[in-house]
Design a protein around this motif. Structure first.
Motif, PDB file in Angstrom:
ATOM      1  N   GLN A   1       0.774  -1.118   0.033  1.00  0.00           N
ATOM      2  CA  GLN A   1       0.072   0.025   0.124  1.00  0.00           C
ATOM      3  C   GLN A   1       0.873   1.137   0.096  1.00  0.00           C
ATOM      4  O   GLN A   1       0.578   2.125  -0.811  1.00  0.00           O
ATOM      5  CB  GLN A   1      -0.894   0.069   1.161  1.00  0.00           C
ATOM      6  CG  GLN A   1      -1.656   1.289   1.452  1.00  0.00           C
ATOM      7  CD  GLN A   1      -2.500   1.153   2.879  1.00  0.00           C
ATOM      8  OE1 GLN A   1      -2.053   0.326   3.545  1.00  0.00           O
ATOM      9  NE2 GLN A   1      -3.301   2.160   3.157  1.00  0.00           N
ATOM     10  N   CYS A   2       1.984   1.092   0.766  1.00  0.00           N
ATOM     11  CA  CYS A   2       2.794   2.461   0.866  1.00  0.00           C
ATOM     12  C   CYS A   2       3.396   2.851  -0.363  1.00  0.00           C
ATOM     13  O   CYS A   2       3.693   3.696  -0.820  1.00  0.00           O
ATOM     14  CB  CYS A   2       4.060   2.245   1.982  1.00  0.00           C
ATOM     15  SG  CYS A   2       3.092   2.525   3.688  1.00  0.00           S
ATOM     16  N   GLU A   3       3.777   1.647  -1.085  1.00  0.00           N
ATOM     17  CA  GLU A   3       4.635   1.838  -2.362  1.00  0.00           C
ATOM     18  C   GLU A   3       3.655   2.573  -3.447  1.00  0.00           C
ATOM     19  O   GLU A   3       4.077   3.166  -4.195  1.00  0.00           O
ATOM     20  CB  GLU A   3       4.985   0.369  -2.979  1.00  0.00           C
ATOM     21  CG  GLU A   3       6.116   0.010  -2.195  1.00  0.00           C
ATOM     22  CD  GLU A   3       6.553  -1.619  -2.469  1.00  0.00           C
ATOM     23  OE1 GLU A   3       5.664  -2.105  -3.491  1.00  0.00           O
ATOM     24  OE2 GLU A   3       7.402  -2.229  -2.051  1.00  0.00           O
ATOM     25  N   VAL A   4       2.253   1.973  -3.189  1.00  0.00           N
ATOM     26  CA  VAL A   4       1.324   2.766  -4.379  1.00  0.00           C
ATOM     27  C   VAL A   4       1.203   4.277  -3.976  1.00  0.00           C
ATOM     28  O   VAL A   4       1.143   5.131  -4.797  1.00  0.00           O
ATOM     29  CB  VAL A   4      -0.100   2.069  -4.243  1.00  0.00           C
ATOM     30  CG1 VAL A   4      -0.809   2.922  -5.006  1.00  0.00           C
ATOM     31  CG2 VAL A   4       0.217   0.642  -4.549  1.00  0.00           C
TER      32      VAL A   4
ATOM     33  N   PHE B   1      -3.717   9.268  -4.037  1.00  0.00           N
ATOM     34  CA  PHE B   1      -4.132   8.505  -3.031  1.00  0.00           C
ATOM     35  C   PHE B   1      -3.876   9.013  -1.557  1.00  0.00           C
ATOM     36  O   PHE B   1      -2.745   9.567  -1.414  1.00  0.00           O
ATOM     37  CB  PHE B   1      -3.454   7.218  -2.970  1.00  0.00           C
ATOM     38  CG  PHE B   1      -3.918   6.445  -4.289  1.00  0.00           C
ATOM     39  CD1 PHE B   1      -5.222   5.730  -4.448  1.00  0.00           C
ATOM     40  CD2 PHE B   1      -2.893   6.287  -5.282  1.00  0.00           C
ATOM     41  CE1 PHE B   1      -5.710   5.154  -5.551  1.00  0.00           C
ATOM     42  CE2 PHE B   1      -3.457   5.515  -6.373  1.00  0.00           C
ATOM     43  CZ  PHE B   1      -4.507   4.794  -6.484  1.00  0.00           C
ATOM     44  N   TYR B   2      -4.694   8.848  -0.565  1.00  0.00           N
ATOM     45  CA  TYR B   2      -4.240   9.164   0.793  1.00  0.00           C
ATOM     46  C   TYR B   2      -4.557   7.438   1.221  1.00  0.00           C
ATOM     47  O   TYR B   2      -5.016   6.755   0.728  1.00  0.00           O
ATOM     48  CB  TYR B   2      -5.403   9.879   1.899  1.00  0.00           C
ATOM     49  CG  TYR B   2      -5.363  11.368   1.252  1.00  0.00           C
ATOM     50  CD1 TYR B   2      -4.407  12.217   1.566  1.00  0.00           C
ATOM     51  CD2 TYR B   2      -6.656  11.858   0.189  1.00  0.00           C
ATOM     52  CE1 TYR B   2      -4.537  13.472   1.191  1.00  0.00           C
ATOM     53  CE2 TYR B   2      -6.377  13.061   0.045  1.00  0.00           C
ATOM     54  CZ  TYR B   2      -5.499  14.043   0.318  1.00  0.00           C
ATOM     55  OH  TYR B   2      -5.574  15.197   0.052  1.00  0.00           O
ATOM     56  N   GLY B   3      -3.914   7.309   2.810  1.00  0.00           N
ATOM     57  CA  GLY B   3      -3.916   6.010   3.236  1.00  0.00           C
ATOM     58  C   GLY B   3      -4.585   5.979   4.601  1.00  0.00           C
ATOM     59  O   GLY B   3      -4.280   6.824   5.402  1.00  0.00           O
ATOM     60  N   PHE B   4      -5.357   4.727   4.788  1.00  0.00           N
ATOM     61  CA  PHE B   4      -5.760   4.167   6.155  1.00  0.00           C
ATOM     62  C   PHE B   4      -4.833   3.250   6.411  1.00  0.00           C
ATOM     63  O   PHE B   4      -4.705   2.452   5.649  1.00  0.00           O
ATOM     64  CB  PHE B   4      -7.178   3.970   6.250  1.00  0.00           C
ATOM     65  CG  PHE B   4      -8.072   5.116   6.691  1.00  0.00           C
ATOM     66  CD1 PHE B   4      -7.780   6.356   6.183  1.00  0.00           C
ATOM     67  CD2 PHE B   4      -8.941   4.661   7.488  1.00  0.00           C
ATOM     68  CE1 PHE B   4      -8.915   7.415   6.796  1.00  0.00           C
ATOM     69  CE2 PHE B   4      -9.962   5.734   7.923  1.00  0.00           C
ATOM     70  CZ  PHE B   4      -9.830   7.245   7.628  1.00  0.00           C
ATOM     71  N   GLY B   5      -4.302   3.149   7.775  1.00  0.00           N
ATOM     72  CA  GLY B   5      -3.504   1.889   8.228  1.00  0.00           C
ATOM     73  C   GLY B   5      -4.145   0.867   9.009  1.00  0.00           C
ATOM     74  O   GLY B   5      -4.922   1.008   9.735  1.00  0.00           O
TER      75      GLY B   5
ATOM     76  N   TYR C   1       3.137   1.798  11.963  1.00  0.00           N
ATOM     77  CA  TYR C   1       2.587   1.542  10.548  1.00  0.00           C
ATOM     78  C   TYR C   1       1.556   2.474  10.292  1.00  0.00           C
ATOM     79  O   TYR C   1       1.058   2.247   9.220  1.00  0.00           O
ATOM     80  CB  TYR C   1       2.110   0.225  10.690  1.00  0.00           C
ATOM     81  CG  TYR C   1       3.158  -0.888  11.001  1.00  0.00           C
ATOM     82  CD1 TYR C   1       3.931  -1.247   9.944  1.00  0.00           C
ATOM     83  CD2 TYR C   1       3.278  -1.568  12.143  1.00  0.00           C
ATOM     84  CE1 TYR C   1       4.874  -2.331   9.957  1.00  0.00           C
ATOM     85  CE2 TYR C   1       4.293  -2.568  12.155  1.00  0.00           C
ATOM     86  CZ  TYR C   1       4.891  -2.842  10.999  1.00  0.00           C
ATOM     87  OH  TYR C   1       6.052  -3.850  11.479  1.00  0.00           O
ATOM     88  N   VAL C   2       1.113   3.329  11.147  1.00  0.00           N
ATOM     89  CA  VAL C   2       0.097   4.456  10.758  1.00  0.00           C
ATOM     90  C   VAL C   2       0.879   5.621  10.694  1.00  0.00           C
ATOM     91  O   VAL C   2       0.764   6.351   9.704  1.00  0.00           O
ATOM     92  CB  VAL C   2      -1.086   4.245  11.749  1.00  0.00           C
ATOM     93  CG1 VAL C   2      -2.008   5.441  11.368  1.00  0.00           C
ATOM     94  CG2 VAL C   2      -1.808   2.973  11.607  1.00  0.00           C
ATOM     95  N   VAL C   3       1.235   6.163  11.891  1.00  0.00           N
ATOM     96  CA  VAL C   3       1.849   7.539  12.025  1.00  0.00           C
ATOM     97  C   VAL C   3       3.173   7.672  11.175  1.00  0.00           C
ATOM     98  O   VAL C   3       3.169   8.542  10.323  1.00  0.00           O
ATOM     99  CB  VAL C   3       2.138   7.783  13.375  1.00  0.00           C
ATOM    100  CG1 VAL C   3       2.822   9.226  13.537  1.00  0.00           C
ATOM    101  CG2 VAL C   3       0.736   7.908  14.243  1.00  0.00           C
ATOM    102  N   ARG C   4       4.129   6.676  11.085  1.00  0.00           N
ATOM    103  CA  ARG C   4       5.265   6.783  10.360  1.00  0.00           C
ATOM    104  C   ARG C   4       5.026   6.853   8.861  1.00  0.00           C
ATOM    105  O   ARG C   4       5.980   7.316   7.908  1.00  0.00           O
ATOM    106  CB  ARG C   4       6.301   5.810  10.850  1.00  0.00           C
ATOM    107  CG  ARG C   4       6.985   6.104  12.129  1.00  0.00           C
ATOM    108  CD  ARG C   4       8.123   5.126  12.596  1.00  0.00           C
ATOM    109  NE  ARG C   4       8.140   5.164  14.013  1.00  0.00           N
ATOM    110  CZ  ARG C   4       9.174   4.336  14.571  1.00  0.00           C
ATOM    111  NH1 ARG C   4       9.735   3.509  13.854  1.00  0.00           N
ATOM    112  NH2 ARG C   4       9.554   4.757  15.814  1.00  0.00           N
ATOM    113  N   ASN C   5       3.878   6.187   8.384  1.00  0.00           N
ATOM    114  CA  ASN C   5       3.423   6.160   6.968  1.00  0.00           C
ATOM    115  C   ASN C   5       2.935   7.271   6.504  1.00  0.00           C
ATOM    116  O   ASN C   5       2.162   7.329   5.463  1.00  0.00           O
ATOM    117  CB  ASN C   5       2.840   5.064   6.639  1.00  0.00           C
ATOM    118  CG  ASN C   5       3.957   3.825   6.814  1.00  0.00           C
ATOM    119  OD1 ASN C   5       4.901   3.852   6.406  1.00  0.00           O
ATOM    120  ND2 ASN C   5       3.466   2.338   7.407  1.00  0.00           N
ATOM    121  N   ASN C   6       2.490   8.091   7.183  1.00  0.00           N
ATOM    122  CA  ASN C   6       1.627   9.330   7.230  1.00  0.00           C
ATOM    123  C   ASN C   6       0.378   8.807   6.593  1.00  0.00           C
ATOM    124  O   ASN C   6      -0.428   9.617   6.066  1.00  0.00           O
ATOM    125  CB  ASN C   6       2.293  10.217   6.098  1.00  0.00           C
ATOM    126  CG  ASN C   6       3.592  10.729   6.522  1.00  0.00           C
ATOM    127  OD1 ASN C   6       3.676  11.537   7.567  1.00  0.00           O
ATOM    128  ND2 ASN C   6       4.724  10.613   5.634  1.00  0.00           N
TER     129      ASN C   6
END
Length: 261
Positions: free
Chosen positions: A74-77, A85-89, A107-112
């Motif tokens: 997901q992070c790579e995308v 894209f925004y992300g939910f962890g 896995y949530v905060v550090r991945n923004n």
């Protein structure tokens, strides 16, 4: 701006972006996945992917290592296409507070990422979410997106609402309009300030229409791609509601306000 508030990683990503462009969707809140039914070539392959999904939402599968791998994908995308894209962890349910807080930090905060989800629990296990709610509160009230279709029943959903009232500053998104329990979900959501409704996989058009009419400021356009269809999802909302002001809220303004994006 039109925002798909809930879709999963599909491969290749360029296919996802092409579908967004075709449907006129500007941005997507992207969720991780450990299955890829969009790559199935026949019914047998698709059934295998669905069985994996059933194991996950029933609490029988999706080991920690698998979650971490899907989050990296997901992070790579998102890193490749940050303008779309925004992300939910994804955060495992059932961990104690310290473990949950540590996971969210890494896995949530550090991945923004801007929220927690998709959260899945077996029926009868709502109490395992308490540490997640507490940690979400302590991390500046991160929104939590909870799968509320099968296998959860009405009592499970009532438990989620009860927990939400204990953490009134934590926004909670009820996934899939509660499935067959949509009527009770609408009634309870109207009385619970921090509850929002995801419209993907709505049981029928009538529940979707009722939800929008009763809670125009709480409904979030979503497709649950690859299980939904972007163009059909948008068309359904626009058929269910003809008020342009409300459509704009549901199709993007509500999630923009909620997530401050």
């Amino acid at each position: 701006m039109i925002i798909d508030s809930h879709a999963h990683v599909i491969l290749p990503t360029e296919k996802h972006i092409a579908l967004m462009d075709e449907a006129g969707i500007d941005k997507t809140i992207l969720f991780s996945t450990s299955i890829h039914p969009e790559m199935a070539n026949n019914l047998e392959d698709y059934e295998k992917e669905l069985n994996k999904l059933y194991d996950i939402i029933s609490g029988r599968g999706n080991a920690i290592e698998t979650k971490i791998k899907s989050i990296k994908e997901q992070c790579e995308v998102i890193k490749k296409y940050p303008s779309r894209f925004y992300g939910f962890g994804n955060v495992p349910a059932g961990l104690d507070y310290e473990q949950t807080a540590s996971w969210i930090e890494e896995y949530v905060v550090r991945n923004n990422f801007i929220g927690i989800g998709e959260v899945t629990i077996p029926s009868g296990k709502v109490e395992t979410l308490d540490s997640m709610f507490k940690a979400a509160h302590d991390f500046s009230n991160l929104p939590i997106w909870i799968h509320a279709f099968w296998p959860l029943d009405l009592e499970d959903i009532r438990g989620i609402f009860k927990l939400s009232k204990q953490y009134q500053n934590v926004p909670v998104i009820i996934g899939h309009l509660g499935g067959v329990n949509w009527l009770e979900v609408i009634k309870m959501a109207k009385e619970t300030e921090n509850i929002y409704i995801d419209l993907s996989a709505a049981y029928a058009v009538a529940p979707l229409k009722m939800a929008i009419e009763e809670m125009p400021d709480k409904c979030l356009f979503s497709t649950d791609l690859p299980f939904g269809d972007l163009a059909v999802g948008r068309y359904t909302v626009e058929r269910a509601c003809t008020d342009k002001v409300i459509i704009n809220k549901v199709m993007g303004e509500n999630i923009e306000r909620l997530l401050k994006i």
